[in-house]
Design an enzyme around this catalytic site. Structure first.
Site, PDB file in Angstrom:
ATOM      1  N   SER A 161      21.076  67.188  83.912  1.00  0.00           N
ATOM      2  CA  SER A 161      21.244  66.162  84.939  1.00  0.00           C
ATOM      3  C   SER A 161      22.690  65.760  85.173  1.00  0.00           C
ATOM      4  O   SER A 161      23.043  65.365  86.280  1.00  0.00           O
ATOM      5  CB  SER A 161      20.402  64.937  84.592  1.00  0.00           C
ATOM      6  OG  SER A 161      20.675  64.482  83.296  1.00  0.00           O
ATOM      7  N   HIS A 177      15.297  68.325  87.789  1.00  0.00           N
ATOM      8  CA  HIS A 177      16.290  68.704  88.809  1.00  0.00           C
ATOM      9  C   HIS A 177      16.116  70.123  89.323  1.00  0.00           C
ATOM     10  O   HIS A 177      16.908  70.587  90.137  1.00  0.00           O
ATOM     11  CB  HIS A 177      17.708  68.525  88.248  1.00  0.00           C
ATOM     12  CG  HIS A 177      17.997  67.114  87.857  1.00  0.00           C
ATOM     13  ND1 HIS A 177      18.353  66.151  88.770  1.00  0.00           N
ATOM     14  CD2 HIS A 177      17.920  66.492  86.663  1.00  0.00           C
ATOM     15  CE1 HIS A 177      18.508  64.996  88.145  1.00  0.00           C
ATOM     16  NE2 HIS A 177      18.255  65.176  86.864  1.00  0.00           N
ATOM     17  N   LYS A 181      12.960  63.066  92.658  1.00  0.00           N
ATOM     18  CA  LYS A 181      14.230  63.724  92.950  1.00  0.00           C
ATOM     19  C   LYS A 181      14.055  64.576  94.212  1.00  0.00           C
ATOM     20  O   LYS A 181      13.994  64.010  95.288  1.00  0.00           O
ATOM     21  CB  LYS A 181      14.714  64.451  91.719  1.00  0.00           C
ATOM     22  CG  LYS A 181      15.289  63.365  90.779  1.00  0.00           C
ATOM     23  CD  LYS A 181      15.395  63.635  89.358  1.00  0.00           C
ATOM     24  CE  LYS A 181      15.905  62.358  88.675  1.00  0.00           C
ATOM     25  NZ  LYS A 181      15.582  62.292  87.268  1.00  0.00           N
TER      26      LYS A 181
HETATM   27  C1  LIG Z   1      15.394  61.490  86.173  1.00  0.00           C
HETATM   28  C2  LIG Z   1      15.000  62.238  84.971  1.00  0.00           C
HETATM   29  C3  LIG Z   1      13.925  61.827  84.186  1.00  0.00           C
HETATM   30  C4  LIG Z   1      13.235  60.522  84.398  1.00  0.00           C
HETATM   31  O1  LIG Z   1      12.428  60.554  85.529  1.00  0.00           O
HETATM   32  P1  LIG Z   1      12.062  59.192  86.264  1.00  0.00           P
HETATM   33  O2  LIG Z   1      10.900  59.547  87.098  1.00  0.00           O
HETATM   34  O3  LIG Z   1      13.277  58.816  87.044  1.00  0.00           O
HETATM   35  O4  LIG Z   1      11.736  58.199  85.197  1.00  0.00           O
HETATM   36  C5  LIG Z   1      13.537  62.635  83.138  1.00  0.00           C
HETATM   37  N1  LIG Z   1      14.204  63.766  82.862  1.00  0.00           N
HETATM   38  C6  LIG Z   1      15.257  64.182  83.576  1.00  0.00           C
HETATM   39  C7  LIG Z   1      15.958  65.450  83.201  1.00  0.00           C
HETATM   40  C8  LIG Z   1      15.700  63.415  84.645  1.00  0.00           C
HETATM   41  O5  LIG Z   1      16.762  63.790  85.340  1.00  0.00           O
END
Ligand SMILES: *Cc1c(COP(=O)(O)O)cnc(C)c1O
Length: 406
Positions: free
Chosen positions: A198, A226, A258
């Site tokens: 991320s 991602h 995302k």
């Molecule tokens: C954003 C993210 C999460 C958390 O997801 P949310 O739905 O925002 O709680 C978990 N793992 C990764 C790699 C992320 O980028």
């Protein structure tokens, strides 16, 4: 009748031991963080219009959202959300296992399983909760959880919450992961990695890690927050792009917040995994199901993400354009080919200064500082989206050239 008062317990008369005041202690920690120029600040976005955000009455072009495919404001998502909200209202009114699991959730789970090539899928309210739930359901005290050092915070938290021994290997170092697994004897073992990291944007060595897990008898889990929507055939994600089956990656987690432009998350895998999560994943069992209207919007997003290859094509054009432009300017690129294109700055105050300078020129880019990234590795986390235009990207590059050189 007068109520007889109980005599006061004897020890209230004795002076209590001195304790720290917890709110005072927290305030001291906040002040220390402020002193180190590492305070996180909450800003209110007054209006969002594609990549344009209005803050404090100013319109800024954002390069920090995770809306990689530009779906968050798509009319078909909005229409699906409205249709189900008109029909069923807003709240799901309970947990999935009571009466919160609606047709919209079931349809979304089926679509996610089919898209990712998994037998079943299970929705969670957030990705954070999905990871806590999976790790807590799978791992027991005495087990080992091997993870990349740069994994998302919730994977690390999940292993600790499960009481497993957490071993973190240096970023993408398969040989180090192999040593950690080999050194864990006969303990139950899970190896978990982000598919796309991320804060760095690079991809995990999924094929090598899958082979290692097969050899060591460890269960392999990929968090594809991602990668889903962006990589793989029809956007099926990192695991699909690496050509790995459900057998090789039995635990696949990804989010809906995302590239899909909604909120929430899911875990996909064999029926036995999903059945077990429904029984034992506490962040699944003891929480309210996501609003069904949101599930309907996410289903519309899945359909668009699968069908519209042009969004991924646009994104890859933007990624190449950004990388070649930044390289020409001598900007400190990281080896990422994803929509996450960080520039490594180093000192936290320098990263902040550049982010402020960009904002003066009308661009919103986030400075990511420790503890989110390691000490001395503060960076600008620039994210690209299919909703950006090429000329906007060129303007950002020009501003970056000026701001970083200052
Ligand atoms: C954003 C993210 C999460 C958390 O997801 P949310 O739905 O925002 O709680 C978990 N793992 C990764 C790699 C992320 O980028």
């Amino acid at each position: 009748m007068p109520t007889s008062r109980k005599p006061a317990p004897a020890d209230t008369a004795v002076a209590a031991a001195p304790r720290p005041d917890l709110l005072d202690r927290l305030a001291v920690q906040t002040a220390i963080r402020n002193g180190a120029q590492l305070l996180r600040r909450l800003r209110t976005i007054e209006h969002a219009d594609g990549p344009w955000l209005e803050i404090g009455g100013r319109r800024l072009l954002s390069f920090c959202s995770n809306d990689y495919l530009g779906l968050a404001q798509h009319p078909q998502l909005v229409a699906a959300l409205k249709r189900v909200a008109d029909g069923e209202g807003v709240g799901s009114t309970s947990a999935h296992l009571i009466c919160g699991h609606r047709a919209a959730h079931a349809a979304l789970e089926e679509a996610l399983a089919a898209w990712t090539g998994r037998e079943r899928a299970l929705l969670f309210s957030t990705g954070y909760m999905a990871n806590l739930g999976v790790l807590q359901a799978l791992l027991a005290r005495g087990d080992v959880c091997v993870q990349d050092k740069l994994n998302h915070a919730c994977l690390l938290d999940g292993a600790q919450l499960a009481g497993a021994a957490l071993k973190r290997y240096p970023h993408a170092d398969v040989a180090a992961a192999a040593r950690q697994l080999a050194g864990s004897g006969e303990a139950g073992a899970l190896l978990a990695t982000d598919g796309v990291f991320s804060m760095d944007g690079d991809s995990a060595p999924l094929r090598e890690l899958a082979a290692l897990c097969a050899h060591q008898g460890a269960t392999f889990m990929v968090d594809d927050a991602h990668g889903l929507g962006v990589l793989g055939e029809r956007g099926a994600g990192s695991v699909n792009a690496a050509g790995l089956t459900q057998h090789e990656v039995p635990v696949l987690m990804a989010t809906l917040g995302k590239a899909l432009g909604c909120a929430g998350a899911f875990v996909a895998g064999p029926a036995a995994l999903i059945d077990g999560l429904i029984q034992f994943a506490r962040p699944y069992v003891y929480t309210t199901a996501m609003p069904p209207a949101l599930a309907a919007a996410a289903l519309a997003a899945v359909q668009l993400a699968q069908a519209e290859d042009w969004r991924r094509d646009r994104l890859s054009v933007l990624i190449s354009r950004f990388r070649s432009g930044a390289a020409q300017l001598g900007l400190p690129l990281l080896p990422s080919t994803s929509a996450i294109q960080p520039l490594l700055i180093g000192a936290a105050d320098a990263a902040l200064r550049i982010a402020h300078a960009l904002e003066q020129r009308g661009f919103l880019v986030s400075a990511i500082r420790p503890p989110t990234v390691p000490q001395g590795q503060a960076r600008l986390r620039i994210t690209l989206s299919a909703s950006h235009r090429e000329d906007q990207l060129d303007q950002l590059l020009e501003a970056l050239g000026a701001a970083v050189a200052q």
